[in-house]
Design an enzyme around this catalytic site. Structure first.
Site, mmCIF file in Angstrom:
data_model
loop_
_atom_site.group_PDB
_atom_site.id
_atom_site.type_symbol
_atom_site.label_atom_id
_atom_site.label_comp_id
_atom_site.label_asym_id
_atom_site.label_seq_id
_atom_site.Cartn_x
_atom_site.Cartn_y
_atom_site.Cartn_z
ATOM 1 N N GLY B 241 12.841 40.148 -45.352
ATOM 2 C CA GLY B 241 12.862 40.367 -43.908
ATOM 3 C C GLY B 241 13.321 41.778 -43.581
ATOM 4 C CG ASP B 242 15.667 42.238 -40.153
ATOM 5 O OD1 ASP B 242 16.083 41.291 -40.871
ATOM 6 O OD2 ASP B 242 15.904 42.316 -38.943
ATOM 7 C CD GLU B 243 19.586 39.498 -44.654
ATOM 8 O OE1 GLU B 243 20.566 39.558 -45.429
ATOM 9 O OE2 GLU B 243 18.998 38.440 -44.362
#
Lengths: 197, 337
Positions: B241-243
């Site tokens: 994801g955006d991690e």
């Protein structure tokens, strides 16, 4: 079929007809464009399929292709190792001819799972011979006649070769002159790096 | 039937190209053609055996030319004054003043001998397996070379596959599989290293407003920024994801992490253009430093960095929090609204 044989066919196509021809044959035969690993085994159908595609792509009969392949195996400098190993068979062409029956056994000494045609040499008069080839694949006689033609050149012998088709196909060999020409140099001692196939 | 076999010396030479025939007083009577080839400058017949040869085995046998009728002896010979080629064979007494016949072979030294003396197929007896041995040596070398090439290709393919397995395809960063091995490597070093957990702020809004293509583009830009703001020895991992997780090679300090985090947030806040739109994001960061622990464990460091990240989110995003509780002010960094 042993990878060495498939790999030889691949090199033959690449060296004789170019990289593009190989790409097309590989694609048609559903073979990886990188080709074959010499030390692995492949299904027989891969080989027969590849040869059929090659024959179609070049519009050449399989017989002719196999004979060209035989000549290539001996005459191409990239496969110097093959020529040298064959030259160990004898000092002149006649001795070489008589050593052919040992060829599959010799090959197995080096590569235990390499199956080559079973060969039988019969004398058919003073300077005439029959080479009977037994193989699971058709065209062994054509392949062998290509090899013999190149080996005769290598020894400097003058021979007439014909493949006789029939119930048991064989190669008819007429040895006209065992020392017709100079022949190519052969030292028992291998020069370093000469065995790169 | 005669009870003795009589051979002409020429026939002996053909049968045994490496033979020596000695007279009862130790002179060389005849030499096989191949043996003579090994000493091109010296006419061996007529010479003394002892002048030309050195009986290496058996050492104390006495004069070999005195062997009695029918007596045999295994011998090992070398040319006198040379350290090279040793020949081995059998000596047999011929009796009645006929002397001694020694038949020799190269043994294992044939490979060197062939190269040194330029021997050919015709130099060996028809029964000699020397040529078969040369053939085998050569065939074995060729096969070995081919096998080595295969091994090299497989090795390269393995490295490439491994590289691929550790790579995130969208961003080209390392993926979560790289976490464990890199952490293990860092833990082996004595210097303090840093773990930074980075979560993009407002990424969901970019995806919802501008679509997934924009989201992917933003992730790629963010990945590039993370890589540019860290050193080559640091590891940037996309967890999913955006991690992201940054593993910062030591020696690392809290002050340095603070500086790195600040630069990252500043750069991520620069609007990212995509197909005529400007995508705006920021980042919340949680960090942990290995030197804050007596026994740093990977799971603990990651967990604490994760907790610190949530502290940053709760505190209003676009900021760094430290796992040891030193929450950083956001003053001057600006927040998005």
């Amino acid at each position: 079929m042993h990878g060495l044989i498939n790999r030889s066919i691949q090199c033959f196509v690449q060296d004789t007809y170019g990289a593009q021809a190989w790409q097309q044959v590989a694609e048609a035969a559903e073979v990886s464009p990188d080709g074959f690993e010499a030390m692995l085994r492949y299904d027989d159908v891969v080989t027969t399929n590849m040869l059929e595609c090659l024959s179609e792509r070049l519009s050449k009969p399989l017989d002719v292709l196999l004979e060209d392949l035989g000549t290539y195996l001996v005459a191409n400098p990239r496969l110097e190792a093959t020529r040298r190993l064959l030259r160990f068979g004898g000092e002149d062409f006649l001795e070489f001819l008589h050593s052919l029956e040992d060829l599959p056994g010799r090959a197995r000494l080096a590569v235990p799972d390499l199956e080559l045609p079973e060969l039988e040499v019969r004398e058919d008069g003073a300077s005439c011979f029959r080479l009977v080839c037994n193989w699971r694949f058709p065209g062994a006689c054509n392949l062998m006649s290509g090899i013999l033609r190149a080996m005769a050149d290598d020894y400097g012998a003058l021979v007439v070769l014909d493949v006789e088709y029939g119930y048991r196909p064989y190669v008819r060999i007429e040895l006209l002159d065992g020392a017709y020409a100079e022949g190519r140099q052969f030292d028992l001692a291998r020069k370093t790096g000469a065995a790169n196939a | 039937m005669p009870d003795r076999l009589i051979l002409h010396p020429d026939a002996v030479a053909r049968l045994m190209p490496l033979h020596l025939w000695l007279t009862p007083d130790g002179m060389i009577r005849q030499v096989g053609p191949t043996l003579q080839k090994l000493r091109p400058g010296i006419e061996m017949p007529g010479g003394e055996f002892d002048d030309l040869f050195d009986l290496r085995r058996p050492r104390d046998a006495g004069p070999i030319w005195r062997l009695g009728d029918g007596a045999t002896m295994r011998v090992q010979l070398a040319f006198r004054g040379t350290s090279g080629t040793a020949l081995k064979g059998l000596a047999i007494g011929l009796g009645k003043g006929r002397g001694v016949l020694i038949n020799l072979s190269f043994g294992i030294s044939v490979v060197d001998a062939v190269a040194q003396f330029g021997l050919t197929l015709g130099d060996f007896a028809a029964t000699d397996l020397a040529v078969e041995m040369l053939y085998l040596v050569e065939a074995k070398t060729a096969v070995e070379a081919e096998t080595r090439r295969l091994t090299q290709r497989l090795q390269l393919a393995r490295i490439a596959a491994e590289e691929q397995a550790y790579t995130d395809t969208l961003t080209g960063l390392k993926n979560r599989r790289a976490l464990q091995p890199v952490m293990a490597r860092l833990l082996e070093q004595p210097a303090a290293f840093g773990v930074m957990h980075v979560d993009l702020d407002y990424f969901k809004e970019v995806n919802d407003t501008h679509g997934h293509a924009a989201g992917d583009h933003v992730l790629q830009q963010a990945a590039q920024i993370l890589q540019q703001e860290t050193r080559a020895s640091d590891t940037v991992i996309r967890l999913g994801g955006d991690e992201f997780v940054l593993l910062l090679d030591g020696p690392m300090t809290m002050a340095r992490m603070r500086a790195i985090a600040q630069r990252i947030i500043e750069r991520l806040q620069e609007p990212i253009p995509f197909e005529g739109n400007l995508c705006r994001i920021s980042a919340s960061i949680g960090a942990a430093l290995s030197s804050d622990y007596d026994h740093p464990e990977p799971e603990q460091l990651l967990h604490d960095a994760d907790m610190a990240l949530y502290a940053s989110k709760r505190a209003g995003r676009a900021r760094l929090s430290m796992a040891n509780g030193q929450e950083q002010a956001t003053a001057g960094w600006g927040t998005l609204g």
